[in-house]
Motif scaffolding. Sequence first.
Motif, PDB file in Angstrom:
ATOM      1  N   VAL A  58      82.247  26.252  33.412  1.00  0.00           N
ATOM      2  CA  VAL A  58      81.168  27.144  33.842  1.00  0.00           C
ATOM      3  C   VAL A  58      79.829  26.443  33.659  1.00  0.00           C
ATOM      4  N   VAL A  59      79.043  26.384  34.727  1.00  0.00           N
ATOM      5  CA  VAL A  59      77.687  25.842  34.666  1.00  0.00           C
ATOM      6  C   VAL A  59      76.769  26.814  35.391  1.00  0.00           C
ATOM      7  N   MET A  60      75.486  26.543  35.345  1.00  0.00           N
ATOM      8  CA  MET A  60      74.523  27.451  35.977  1.00  0.00           C
ATOM      9  C   MET A  60      73.486  26.659  36.760  1.00  0.00           C
ATOM     10  N   PHE A  61      73.172  27.144  37.957  1.00  0.00           N
ATOM     11  CA  PHE A  61      72.079  26.605  38.763  1.00  0.00           C
ATOM     12  C   PHE A  61      70.897  27.538  38.548  1.00  0.00           C
ATOM     13  N   ALA A  62      69.840  27.030  37.944  1.00  0.00           N
ATOM     14  CA  ALA A  62      68.764  27.908  37.499  1.00  0.00           C
ATOM     15  C   ALA A  62      67.384  27.308  37.747  1.00  0.00           C
ATOM     16  N   PRO A  63      66.377  28.160  37.849  1.00  0.00           N
ATOM     17  CA  PRO A  63      65.010  27.671  37.943  1.00  0.00           C
ATOM     18  C   PRO A  63      64.545  27.135  36.590  1.00  0.00           C
ATOM     19  N   GLY A  64      63.547  26.262  36.622  1.00  0.00           N
ATOM     20  CA  GLY A  64      63.022  25.706  35.379  1.00  0.00           C
ATOM     21  C   GLY A  64      62.457  26.758  34.447  1.00  0.00           C
ATOM     22  N   ALA A  65      62.127  27.921  35.004  1.00  0.00           N
ATOM     23  CA  ALA A  65      61.568  28.999  34.182  1.00  0.00           C
ATOM     24  C   ALA A  65      62.497  29.394  33.041  1.00  0.00           C
ATOM     25  N   ILE A  66      63.786  29.213  33.227  1.00  0.00           N
ATOM     26  CA  ILE A  66      64.764  29.548  32.187  1.00  0.00           C
ATOM     27  C   ILE A  66      64.416  28.857  30.872  1.00  0.00           C
ATOM     28  N   THR A  67      63.985  27.607  30.967  1.00  0.00           N
ATOM     29  CA  THR A  67      63.675  26.849  29.754  1.00  0.00           C
ATOM     30  C   THR A  67      62.186  26.753  29.461  1.00  0.00           C
ATOM     31  N   SER A  68      61.347  26.782  30.500  1.00  0.00           N
ATOM     32  CA  SER A  68      59.940  26.445  30.296  1.00  0.00           C
ATOM     33  C   SER A  68      58.958  27.605  30.402  1.00  0.00           C
ATOM     34  N   LEU A  69      59.371  28.729  30.984  1.00  0.00           N
ATOM     35  CA  LEU A  69      58.450  29.857  31.153  1.00  0.00           C
ATOM     36  C   LEU A  69      58.842  31.089  30.346  1.00  0.00           C
ATOM     37  N   TYR A  70      60.088  31.500  30.424  1.00  0.00           N
ATOM     38  CA  TYR A  70      60.515  32.746  29.785  1.00  0.00           C
ATOM     39  C   TYR A  70      60.276  32.797  28.270  1.00  0.00           C
ATOM     40  N   PRO A  71      60.294  31.672  27.553  1.00  0.00           N
ATOM     41  CA  PRO A  71      59.967  31.751  26.125  1.00  0.00           C
ATOM     42  C   PRO A  71      58.577  32.310  25.859  1.00  0.00           C
ATOM     43  N   TYR A  72      57.687  32.269  26.868  1.00  0.00           N
ATOM     44  CA  TYR A  72      56.314  32.764  26.700  1.00  0.00           C
ATOM     45  C   TYR A  72      56.102  34.130  27.354  1.00  0.00           C
ATOM     46  N   THR A  73      57.076  34.598  28.107  1.00  0.00           N
ATOM     47  CA  THR A  73      56.867  35.851  28.840  1.00  0.00           C
ATOM     48  C   THR A  73      57.847  36.960  28.470  1.00  0.00           C
ATOM     49  N   VAL A  74      58.906  36.610  27.771  1.00  0.00           N
ATOM     50  CA  VAL A  74      59.913  37.596  27.390  1.00  0.00           C
ATOM     51  C   VAL A  74      59.876  37.780  25.875  1.00  0.00           C
ATOM     52  N   ALA A  75      59.567  38.989  25.440  1.00  0.00           N
ATOM     53  CA  ALA A  75      59.389  39.244  24.006  1.00  0.00           C
ATOM     54  C   ALA A  75      60.669  39.049  23.217  1.00  0.00           C
ATOM     55  N   LYS A  76      61.779  39.510  23.765  1.00  0.00           N
ATOM     56  CA  LYS A  76      63.065  39.387  23.064  1.00  0.00           C
ATOM     57  C   LYS A  76      64.043  38.633  23.958  1.00  0.00           C
ATOM     58  N   LEU A  77      63.877  37.330  23.968  1.00  0.00           N
ATOM     59  CA  LEU A  77      64.746  36.487  24.771  1.00  0.00           C
ATOM     60  C   LEU A  77      66.122  36.403  24.106  1.00  0.00           C
ATOM     61  N   ASN A  78      67.160  36.640  24.875  1.00  0.00           N
ATOM     62  CA  ASN A  78      68.510  36.689  24.309  1.00  0.00           C
ATOM     63  C   ASN A  78      69.152  35.316  24.119  1.00  0.00           C
ATOM     64  N   TYR A  79      68.386  34.283  24.373  1.00  0.00           N
ATOM     65  CA  TYR A  79      68.919  32.932  24.194  1.00  0.00           C
ATOM     66  C   TYR A  79      67.797  32.006  23.738  1.00  0.00           C
ATOM     67  N   ASP A  80      68.177  30.887  23.169  1.00  0.00           N
ATOM     68  CA  ASP A  80      67.237  29.852  22.749  1.00  0.00           C
ATOM     69  C   ASP A  80      67.482  28.634  23.639  1.00  0.00           C
ATOM     70  N   PRO A  81      66.521  28.281  24.501  1.00  0.00           N
ATOM     71  CA  PRO A  81      66.741  27.162  25.428  1.00  0.00           C
ATOM     72  C   PRO A  81      67.149  25.865  24.730  1.00  0.00           C
ATOM     73  N   LYS A  82      66.633  25.648  23.530  1.00  0.00           N
ATOM     74  CA  LYS A  82      66.922  24.400  22.823  1.00  0.00           C
ATOM     75  C   LYS A  82      68.291  24.413  22.148  1.00  0.00           C
ATOM     76  N   LYS A  83      68.793  25.610  21.831  1.00  0.00           N
ATOM     77  CA  LYS A  83      70.057  25.696  21.105  1.00  0.00           C
ATOM     78  C   LYS A  83      71.242  26.115  21.968  1.00  0.00           C
ATOM     79  N   ASP A  84      70.975  26.866  23.033  1.00  0.00           N
ATOM     80  CA  ASP A  84      72.063  27.456  23.803  1.00  0.00           C
ATOM     81  C   ASP A  84      72.362  26.760  25.122  1.00  0.00           C
ATOM     82  N   LEU A  85      71.522  25.780  25.494  1.00  0.00           N
ATOM     83  CA  LEU A  85      71.699  25.110  26.780  1.00  0.00           C
ATOM     84  C   LEU A  85      71.941  23.617  26.627  1.00  0.00           C
TER      85      LEU A  85
END
Length: 332
Positions: free
Chosen positions: A97-124
């Motif tokens: 299983v892999v994912m095709f995703a916009p860069g926002a997943i790692t570079s934008l959502y950490p600043y716009t989502v108060a309760k992010l359900n994942y950590d880009p550095k640890k979960d990806l």
Amino acid sequence: MTQRTVFTAFNRRRATAALGAALLAASLSPLAHAQDTRPARLLLGFPAGGSFDAIARLLAEKLKTELGRPVIVDNKPGAGGRIAMDLLKNAPADGSVVMFAPGAITSLYPYTVAKLNYDPKKDLAPIGTVAEFPFAVAVSASSKITNLRELIAAAKANSAQAMFGTPAVGAPPHFYGLAFGEAAGVKLDPIPFQGSAPVNQALMGNQIPMGVDVMGSMVENHKGGKIRVLAVSTEQRAPQLPDVPTFAEQGFASVTGGDFNAFFAPAGTPAPALAAWSKALSNVLAQAEVKDKLLTMGFIPVGKGPEELANRAAAQAKRWEAIVKSSGFVAQ
């Protein structure tokens, strides 16, 4: 024991060791994982019909040959890709299983989502960058507005005209719309949709006064006379839309820039499996047919590996952090 017996025993041990090493190397090689014939799932956090969906299906078709296994696109739209991200985080970390995703997943959502359900550095786990893409602002083809100055004048004169459709709240087009409004001296309010296709439909149906989205999602409808793209965020005019001036040409150089999309796997995916995906993706993106298709859709092929993707995501995160803070957006 004779010298010959000792020599023969030594050679046998050395041959056995060499065979063991070869078998270990083979089991760890990307080829071994590439020959896994089980269907692989390509998660996509956007609905069918948009540009990301078209790219995902193009790549999936080509990747099945490179990987020697079926690749099935699995659309899980919503929240700008975060619903699919939650599925990826909990998926088997075995390369299936892999994912095709916009860069926002790692570079934008950490600043716009108060309760992010994942950590880009640890979960990806990064696999590779697919393409870069600019943004655009458009109106209905039946609109009398033909340039940004007229658009701004209409927005200032009537608050009902100061709204723009965006494919998701907190997504990159959302902030490009806000950045454009700030540069123009008018407050623009975003109207979030679930994906690019609904934004285009709303524009064609005159349900919204303007839309801000990735350029690739608007190219075909602009060429087909269904919407009118007024500006693109490239530094020079985009070859896909040579008739459309840039934001900079119309006096808004600060709105220049773009984003990227990429492949990611769940953290913990074995290095050989990541290497197999990365090599396959790079090979696919090097194909002339794929390059031409991406360019036609408004994307710029990249085809780089995990290290480049990690560096790109980190640099983009710094850029988005500044833009989000400047916009006054409160994480939701």
